[in-house]
Scaffold this motif. Structure first.
Motif, PDB file in Angstrom:
ATOM      1  N   GLU A   9      40.089  43.335  33.652  1.00 44.61           N
ATOM      2  CA  GLU A   9      40.112  42.232  34.631  1.00 44.61           C
ATOM      3  C   GLU A   9      41.461  42.243  35.305  1.00 44.61           C
ATOM      4  O   GLU A   9      42.486  42.331  34.644  1.00 44.61           O
ATOM      5  N   ASP A  10      41.486  42.190  36.655  1.00 45.00           N
ATOM      6  CA  ASP A  10      42.760  42.248  37.370  1.00 45.00           C
ATOM      7  C   ASP A  10      43.395  40.884  37.573  1.00 45.00           C
ATOM      8  O   ASP A  10      44.561  40.792  37.929  1.00 45.00           O
ATOM      9  N   GLU A  11      42.632  39.806  37.348  1.00 53.51           N
ATOM     10  CA  GLU A  11      43.235  38.482  37.488  1.00 53.51           C
ATOM     11  C   GLU A  11      43.832  38.049  36.154  1.00 53.51           C
ATOM     12  O   GLU A  11      43.109  37.803  35.186  1.00 53.51           O
ATOM     13  N   ASP A  53      35.134  43.341  34.579  1.00 52.47           N
ATOM     14  CA  ASP A  53      35.035  42.605  35.834  1.00 52.47           C
ATOM     15  C   ASP A  53      34.399  43.490  36.912  1.00 52.47           C
ATOM     16  O   ASP A  53      34.680  44.681  36.993  1.00 52.47           O
ATOM     17  N   MET A  55      34.672  43.062  40.317  1.00 48.00           N
ATOM     18  CA  MET A  55      35.588  43.298  41.428  1.00 48.00           C
ATOM     19  C   MET A  55      36.958  43.697  40.903  1.00 48.00           C
ATOM     20  O   MET A  55      37.748  42.849  40.496  1.00 48.00           O
ATOM     21  N   LYS A 105      31.317  33.927  36.840  1.00 48.90           N
ATOM     22  CA  LYS A 105      32.518  33.082  36.929  1.00 48.90           C
ATOM     23  C   LYS A 105      32.192  31.861  37.764  1.00 48.90           C
ATOM     24  O   LYS A 105      31.441  31.978  38.722  1.00 48.90           O
TER      25      LYS A 105
END
Ligand code: CA
Length: 229
Positions: A9-11, A53, A55, A105
């Motif tokens: 996950e990039d967030e 994730d 995206m 989400k």
């Protein structure tokens, strides 16, 4: 041995929330912020589950899920896709790509943990006590007994755990470090050479019935349990 979950996950805020919830529940969390990062992490620690994730910067989570499911060594790793896209169509695409479940989400840590547990229950043979049998070699984790073509095989406790671990993760190559981590436990100090000693002992006990060939050496990589040559 704790169950390892790799969170891709990039967030950062979401990643940290997930990792914290996992660790609180007794799992080991590893994280990566891109598909590339995730592949590197997967080579180091063999995860039992991927939270992926959709995206991501660069290669999308969907493409990564597809490539994992096409990879013989990794295809058994269950995947839960994380996404902001709740459309029916997206869900189908995620599942078609090989994902085992799908979380939309925003989600609560509690909902996520429920999904994680459900997927692990459904997909992980190692977490069950069911006997495993391959080509006449049978391991029963409840009675701690091993049979080869019906005859009892006398294994030491480490050889037993090693065989059970390999048999419940067939066709995957494990490095000596990964075997130490999974069979001996992460906090035990043992030299990697020890793995070779136990593999040798295990094979010796399986030679009489020709089952020793199931425990294969993969040159420069480690060991694999496989019914194929
Ligand atoms: Ca993202």
């Amino acid at each position: 041995m704790a169950t390892t979950v790799l969170v891709v996950e990039d967030e950062a805020a979401i990643r940290d929330m997930i990792a914290m919830a996992l660790e609180r529940a007794g799992y080991r969390a590893r994280h990566a912020d891109s598909a590339e990062d995730a592949r590197a992490a997967m080579r180091l620690a063999h995860p039992d589950l991927l939270l992926l994730d959709w995206m991501l910067p660069g290669e999308s989570g969907l493409d990564m899920a597809r490539s994992i499911k096409d990879d013989a060594q990794m295809s058994q790793i269950p995947i839960i896709m994380l996404t902001a896209r709740g459309e029916e169509d997206d869900r189908v695409r995620g599942l078609d790509a090989g994902a085992d479940d799908y979380i939309t989400k925003p989600f609560s840590p509690r909902e996520m943990m429920a999904r994680v547990k459900a997927v692990l229950r459904r997909t992980a043979p190692t977490l069950t006590e069911a006997p495993v049998e391959v080509e006449g070699l049978r391991v029963d984790p409840i009675s701690h007994r091993v049979f080869a073509n019906g005859d009892g095989v006398d294994l030491g406790p480490t050889e037993f755990r090693l065989l059970h671990f390999l048999m419940t993760h067939p066709e995957r190559v494990f490095t000596r470090a990964q075997l130490l981590d999974n069979v001996w436990g992460a906090n035990v100090y043992v030299e990697e050479r020890t793995v070779d000693v136990h593999v040798r002992r295990l094979r010796r006990e399986l030679t009489a019935t020709g089952h020793d060939g199931l425990v294969q050496t993969v040159r420069g990589a480690g060991y694999r349990f496989s019914a194929r040559d």
